[in-house]
Scaffold this active site. Sequence first.
Site, PDB file in Angstrom:
ATOM      1  N   ASP A  82       0.989   8.601  -4.002  1.00 13.14           N
ATOM      2  CA  ASP A  82      -0.402   8.150  -3.967  1.00 13.14           C
ATOM      3  C   ASP A  82      -0.908   8.227  -2.515  1.00 13.14           C
ATOM      4  OD1 ASP A  82      -2.764   7.053  -4.910  1.00 13.14           O
ATOM      5  OD2 ASP A  82      -2.056   4.982  -4.842  1.00 13.14           O
ATOM      6  N   GLY A 182      -8.966  -2.826  -3.606  1.00  7.55           N
ATOM      7  CA  GLY A 182      -8.779  -4.216  -3.180  1.00  7.55           C
ATOM      8  C   GLY A 182      -9.533  -5.220  -4.036  1.00  7.55           C
ATOM      9  N   THR A 212      -8.603  -2.329  -9.887  1.00  5.14           N
ATOM     10  CA  THR A 212      -8.623  -3.792 -10.059  1.00  5.14           C
ATOM     11  C   THR A 212     -10.055  -4.319 -10.141  1.00  5.14           C
ATOM     12  OG1 THR A 212      -6.525  -4.114  -8.911  1.00  5.14           O
ATOM     13  CG2 THR A 212      -8.064  -5.976  -8.863  1.00  5.14           C
ATOM     14  N   THR A 234      -3.908  -4.060  -6.726  1.00 11.73           N
ATOM     15  CA  THR A 234      -4.238  -5.385  -6.185  1.00 11.73           C
ATOM     16  C   THR A 234      -4.002  -6.506  -7.197  1.00 11.73           C
ATOM     17  OG1 THR A 234      -5.840  -4.392  -4.690  1.00 11.73           O
ATOM     18  CG2 THR A 234      -6.072  -6.749  -5.092  1.00 11.73           C
TER      19      THR A 234
END
Length: 392
Positions: A82, A182, A212, A234
């Site tokens: 990633d 995040g 997320t 996250t």
Amino acid sequence: MPLINMQDMLTHAYEHQYAVGAFDLVSLDFLEAIVQGAENRSAPIILSLAESHFEYFDFELAMAATVAAARRTRVPVAIHLDHGLSLDAAVRAIRFGCNGVMVDVSTRPFAENVAHTRAVVDMAHACGVPVEGELGYVAGVEGEDAEKHPGEVIYTSPEQAREYIDRTGMDFLAVSIGTVHGRMQGAPKLDFERLQRINEIAGIPLVIHGGTGLTDDQYRNLITRGVAKINYYTALADAAAQSIRTHAERDARAGYTGLLRGVRDTIRAEVERVIALWGSAGRADAVLKTAAPWREVEHCIVYNTTNLQDDALERMMAHGRASLSAIPGVRRVFTGRAVRDDAHYRYCWLVRFASAAVVGSYRNHPDHVRFADTEFRPQAADRLSIDFESVE
Ligand code: 13P
């Protein structure tokens, strides 16, 4: 051995309108919890290792565990680098066992992004490995407050996406349509019209970063517009941290293992929740039926030398190990001497390739050609060479 071709996995998801979870792992607890979650839900899964997390663990050691976990599970798995920043990072990732890589240079000007992505695609495709590229910019940092890293979200242009795909030959497109990496306060506003247009123009599996914190409806709307891979970290990290905090509050004298008790279950529960939401639950068997298994190849050479002293022979082997192991798609180089003195062939090379695609690219690689023509073949006229694909 449910390590499978990632292109096949995401094509299945794209065609059947569900998304595979690509979960970033940062420890053995994450690895075990993610795999367990996928097994409980019979779902295909992508085990993802982000270059930005390499300060928290040793990439090579984590990959050894990740490959072992993938090999022994019952559900189809791909292993992905990633946010790879360089060609070198992609080469290393494939050497350690990744069968998918992401190029992340989306902050650079378009022409540079194209050139860099093209270089990674050329190398990775020669190893049989598909590539995820990113166009536009998803701001934020995984595992941290999005407000701390406001950055400027650069939305993906549908027209430029077509040009990017054509000029690079990449396989999966990471798009920027309003998500951020995040922790966020509230769900972000997503540009679904843009996504729809990108999907119509691109026609390849799309990827969402910053998975997320979206609403259930938002996930559904992403998936009906071509998103076949959702990157997620996250929420898992926050669930793990909350579990540790709870143990610390309950028992101020808890040791390391005491604090970590329950972390795996917490991560697993969140993995299972989103797997069900994204429609990949229960798809494992269908994917295993259609996807090609990911098989390594052992390039075996047994040989005898003519008049080569031991120290010269060992020097030749050491040169070979150094230069051949750096060729993209080579996972390891073993040089050996027969255990028994009466063996018909006295020496061997066992060169492990990431996949059958490497047979050709390795043979033609300039470092192989130079070593074979100038150092090895002149000394080893008596030899046998066969490529074996693993049977499992
Ligand atoms: P989140 O940390 O916001 O889930 O994003 C993960 C991600 O995009 C990893 O590439």
